[in-house]
Design a protein around this motif. Structure first.
Motif, PDB file in Angstrom:
ATOM      1  N   GLN A  29      12.113  -5.281  15.046  1.00  0.00           N
ATOM      2  CA  GLN A  29      12.771  -6.120  14.046  1.00  0.00           C
ATOM      3  C   GLN A  29      13.360  -7.365  14.707  1.00  0.00           C
ATOM      4  OE1 GLN A  29      16.436  -4.687  12.372  1.00  0.00           O
ATOM      5  NE2 GLN A  29      16.183  -5.865  10.491  1.00  0.00           N
ATOM      6  N   ARG A  32      10.657  -9.898  15.380  1.00  0.00           N
ATOM      7  CA  ARG A  32      10.218 -10.541  14.139  1.00  0.00           C
ATOM      8  C   ARG A  32      11.258 -11.556  13.656  1.00  0.00           C
ATOM      9  NH1 ARG A  32       8.611  -4.562  12.286  1.00  0.00           N
ATOM     10  NH2 ARG A  32       6.683  -4.459  13.486  1.00  0.00           N
ATOM     11  N   ASP A  61       2.483 -11.989   7.059  1.00  0.00           N
ATOM     12  CA  ASP A  61       2.951 -10.751   6.428  1.00  0.00           C
ATOM     13  C   ASP A  61       4.457 -10.565   6.639  1.00  0.00           C
ATOM     14  OD1 ASP A  61       0.354 -10.236   5.641  1.00  0.00           O
ATOM     15  OD2 ASP A  61      -0.029  -8.812   7.269  1.00  0.00           O
ATOM     16  N   TRP A  62       4.957 -10.943   7.830  1.00  0.00           N
ATOM     17  CA  TRP A  62       6.389 -10.854   8.093  1.00  0.00           C
ATOM     18  C   TRP A  62       7.165 -11.773   7.158  1.00  0.00           C
ATOM     19  CZ3 TRP A  62       6.454 -11.443  14.156  1.00  0.00           C
ATOM     20  CH2 TRP A  62       5.911 -10.290  14.731  1.00  0.00           C
ATOM     21  N   ARG A  65       7.311 -10.156   3.750  1.00  0.00           N
ATOM     22  CA  ARG A  65       8.259  -9.036   3.751  1.00  0.00           C
ATOM     23  C   ARG A  65       9.696  -9.535   3.828  1.00  0.00           C
ATOM     24  NH1 ARG A  65       5.919  -5.282   8.428  1.00  0.00           N
ATOM     25  NH2 ARG A  65       8.036  -4.454   8.349  1.00  0.00           N
ATOM     26  N   HIS A  69      12.599  -8.822   1.031  1.00  0.00           N
ATOM     27  CA  HIS A  69      13.666  -7.859   1.334  1.00  0.00           C
ATOM     28  C   HIS A  69      14.685  -8.342   2.350  1.00  0.00           C
ATOM     29  CE1 HIS A  69      11.288  -4.943  -0.890  1.00  0.00           C
ATOM     30  NE2 HIS A  69      10.241  -5.265  -0.149  1.00  0.00           N
ATOM     31  N   GLY A  73      13.592  -6.008   5.531  1.00  0.00           N
ATOM     32  CA  GLY A  73      12.163  -5.908   5.272  1.00  0.00           C
ATOM     33  C   GLY A  73      11.322  -5.961   6.535  1.00  0.00           C
ATOM     34  N   LEU A  74      11.943  -6.313   7.647  1.00  0.00           N
ATOM     35  CA  LEU A  74      11.207  -6.413   8.909  1.00  0.00           C
ATOM     36  C   LEU A  74      11.310  -5.145   9.761  1.00  0.00           C
ATOM     37  CD1 LEU A  74      12.110 -10.094   9.815  1.00  0.00           C
ATOM     38  CD2 LEU A  74      10.041  -9.225   8.719  1.00  0.00           C
ATOM     39  N   ASP A  76      10.154  -1.404  10.552  1.00  0.00           N
ATOM     40  CA  ASP A  76       9.010  -0.530  10.283  1.00  0.00           C
ATOM     41  C   ASP A  76       9.500   0.732   9.606  1.00  0.00           C
ATOM     42  OD1 ASP A  76       7.000  -2.119  11.315  1.00  0.00           O
ATOM     43  OD2 ASP A  76       7.243  -1.324  13.341  1.00  0.00           O
TER      44      ASP A  76
END
Length: 187
Positions: A29, A32, A61-62, A65, A69, A73-74, A76
């Motif tokens: 996280q 990201r 995609d990150w 997400r 969120h 959201g990052l 897993d």
């Protein structure tokens, strides 16, 4: 023709993402969040992907997400795993079998063991289910593990009684079979 990059949500800034990256214990996280912080600072998506160690499509995609969120959201999420091999019908039959508490084929009256239940499931439904899976199914249905075997009531009392004085050696006599020797060389 170039695709237009997905914009990041406007309610965050680079400093906030870097701060969140420092606070999290999740390394993925944090990576990201730092990659997205560089996008807020004006870096290209390719640069952010390089910082994150991924392709541009994964970085995209990150962003999706994160937009949906926020920083959470990052993270897993745990994979749900394979679906249960037992359907609702088989589960009801298994619980009914437990409620009736039949005497297992071992001749014991202590209840069914998981291995006995797994064998019964195979014989009834031709479904191979592991002991671990069966244990999880029963735990989810509210059945816990059986308590440990009770000890004989007299076992604890015998061990707590003080030893009789006659069993102790006299203070001036040497104990028989004494194997310890002094480390100073005295015998």
């Amino acid at each position: 023709m170039m695709a237009v990059p997905v914009p990041l949500r406007p309610d965050f800034q680079a400093a906030g993402l870097r701060s969140a990256a420092q606070r999290t214990r999740d390394a993925a996280q944090a990576r990201r969040l730092l990659a997205l912080a560089t996008i807020y600072e004006g870096a290209s998506r390719a640069d952010a992907a390089k910082i994150g160690g991924v392709t541009r499509s994964v970085a995209r995609d990150w962003v999706i997400r994160f937009n949906a969120h926020g920083p959470d959201g990052l993270v897993d999420l745990k994979s749900p795993g394979a679906p249960s091999r037992l359907g609702a019908c088989e589960r009801r039959a298994l619980l009914s079998k437990l409620e009736n508490k039949p005497v297992p084929s071992t001749g014991s009256d202590k209840g069914l063991r998981l291995v006995d239940l797994a064998q019964w499931v195979f014989e009834e439904f031709q479904i191979i289910v592991s002991i671990q899976t069966l244990s999880r199914e029963l735990r989810d249905a509210g059945y816990g593990k059986r308590p440990p075997r009770r000890r004989h009531t007299g076992a604890g009392r015998r061990s707590r009684q003080p030893a009789a004085k006659s069993t102790l050696g006299a203070p001036d006599s040497e104990p028989k079979g004494h194997r310890f020797k002094s480390s100073r060389g005295h015998h």
